[in-house]
Every structure is written in C-alpha cells, then in structure tokens.
Design an enzyme around this catalytic site. Structure first.
Site, mmCIF file in Angstrom:
data_model
loop_
_atom_site.group_PDB
_atom_site.id
_atom_site.type_symbol
_atom_site.label_atom_id
_atom_site.label_comp_id
_atom_site.label_asym_id
_atom_site.label_seq_id
_atom_site.Cartn_x
_atom_site.Cartn_y
_atom_site.Cartn_z
ATOM 1 N N ASP A 1 36.493 92.390 6.314
ATOM 2 C CA ASP A 1 36.720 92.539 7.582
ATOM 3 C C ASP A 1 35.807 93.437 8.162
ATOM 4 O OD1 ASP A 1 38.860 92.344 9.887
ATOM 5 O OD2 ASP A 1 38.224 94.310 10.233
ATOM 6 N N GLU B 1 34.404 94.978 12.007
ATOM 7 C CA GLU B 1 34.668 95.350 13.546
ATOM 8 C C GLU B 1 33.275 95.597 14.176
ATOM 9 O OE1 GLU B 1 37.603 95.971 14.850
ATOM 10 O OE2 GLU B 1 38.494 95.322 12.907
ATOM 11 N N HIS C 1 42.783 97.053 13.578
ATOM 12 C CA HIS C 1 41.467 97.131 13.988
ATOM 13 C C HIS C 1 40.381 98.173 13.593
ATOM 14 C CE1 HIS C 1 42.949 93.972 16.790
ATOM 15 N NE2 HIS C 1 43.727 94.697 17.494
ATOM 16 N N ASP D 1 42.792 96.577 8.093
ATOM 17 C CA ASP D 1 42.795 95.017 8.233
ATOM 18 C C ASP D 1 42.570 94.229 7.116
ATOM 19 O OD1 ASP D 1 43.562 95.552 10.674
ATOM 20 O OD2 ASP D 1 41.932 94.705 11.828
#
Length: 218
Positions: free
Chosen positions: A19, A21, A177, A182
């Site tokens: 994941d 961001e 998030h 996540d």
C-alpha cells in the site's frame, strides 16, 4: 498435502501486499509519502497467511508536486520532522531486499504486487524504482492481484472497508489511509479470499465436468 507450497499456488509468483500513500494521482509527478509491504507464507496445510512486514515514511523526491487535496485526504504532513522519513530509494532497497529473500526461500521466480486497486500502487512503485535507478526490481512489470476486483467477485464489495466488513475483518476508519494499516487489512483480506476458495473446494484444482461447461454455454 498437494499444493501446500507457496510457489505451487500462484504459478511461481511470490505475492507481496503493498500500500502506498501519495501526494497525488500521477506517479511521474506526485511523490510517495508512505509505503508498506507485507509478505505472505503458506502453512504446511496449505493456508495462506501474512508473514513479514516493512513500513517507511518517505521524503518527496526533488520537484515532486504535493497536491493539497491529496494531503488533506491522507492527513500526511511531509514537512513534519517527527515522521523520520527516508528517501524513496532507501525504502525501496529495503523492501526489495526482503522480497528477494522471500522469493528465494519459497522457491518462487518473481514477486507480484497484491493491492487494493492495484494499478495505482503498481504504477507508483515502478515509477519510483525507475527514478531511483534500481536495476533489480523483483516485481512483475505489469501483473498484479487486485483485491478490489477479487472482493467484488467474492464479497460483492469493492471498497476496502466494506469488503472487510462483509468478510468479518475488523476495520477502524480512523486508522485508514495509513500505509501500514491498509496493507495489514489488505493482506488479511487477500488471505481470506484465497483460503475461502480452498474451503469451498476450489483449490487444489479439480477437473471441470463437461456438463457444467455445457450448462454455462446454454
């Protein structure tokens, strides 16, 4: 038990849950701000489960565009000194080192990204690897396992939080998030999907009855 080795389950691919961001939607212009990776392992009885994990806060690369809307969405302040952020090359080097070891230990041939809406994370990872001039990228250049699509098939939901709810996986929206959170939830979700197929008798593969094929075609 047949098919109890990880390398036999995904035609030699080594699944790694990722994941990322970011500071926007363009992998060439926007920066990776957080990245997390969780490897997976197969139990002797053939059940998939999470294994090792790494997480890094990442400094934006030079001249990266930081979209205010993206920062407001993920709640990340790239200038906060308490983030203890590292350059993206350092983060990728450490993650790739873990992944290469997993590939070797599990007798796999190449890693494949598992992610929710996987094209997004894959595109940012590949762009960062190219930007960092990393030559030995262990991940497949285009193949991915997308848990959004798989969740839509198995659970009828494509949003991570809703898919987890249907799959009876605890999900805290306040922690969402965050790359690590996540990734943890996506890893559990992917394992649950793979293990559910096994529980329902869909793995190891069995021969398809000709009458079943005929029924589908009618």
């Amino acid at each position: 038990m047949p098919n109890a080795k990880l390398c036999e389950r995904f035609r030699g691919f080594y699944p790694v849950v990722i994941d990322i961001e970011t500071s926007g939607f363009d992998p060439k212009l926007n920066a990776i701000l957080e990245i997390a990776a969780i490897t997976l392992k197969m139990t002797p009885d053939g059940w998939l489960e999470p294994d090792q994990s790494l997480q890094f806060n990442v400094n934006p690369f030079s001249d990266a565009i930081l979209e205010p809307t993206a920062l407001a969405f993920n709640g990340i302040d790239p200038t906060n000194p308490l983030r203890s952020a590292v350059d993206e090359k350092h983060a990728l080097d450490e993650i790739f080192k873990m992944v290469r070891a997993g590939i070797k230990n599990n007798e796999c041939t190449r890693a494949v990204i598992v992610a929710h809406n996987a094209h997004f994370d894959h595109s940012f990872l590949m762009a960062a690897a190219e930007r960092s001039n990393i030559k030995r990228n262990p991940f497949h250049p285009f193949a991915t396992f997308d848990t959004a699509s798989l969740s839509g098939l198995i659970f009828g939901q494509t949003v991570l939080a809703k898919a987890c709810q249907v799959a009876q996986i605890e999900f805290d929206h306040k922690q969402a998030h965050s790359a690590l959170y996540d990734t943890q939830k996506t890893a559990i979700l992917f394992c649950k999907i793979v293990n559910r197929l096994k529980t329902l008798g869909g793995w190891p593969l069995t021969a398809i009855d000709d009458r079943e094929v005929t029924s589908i075609m009618d």
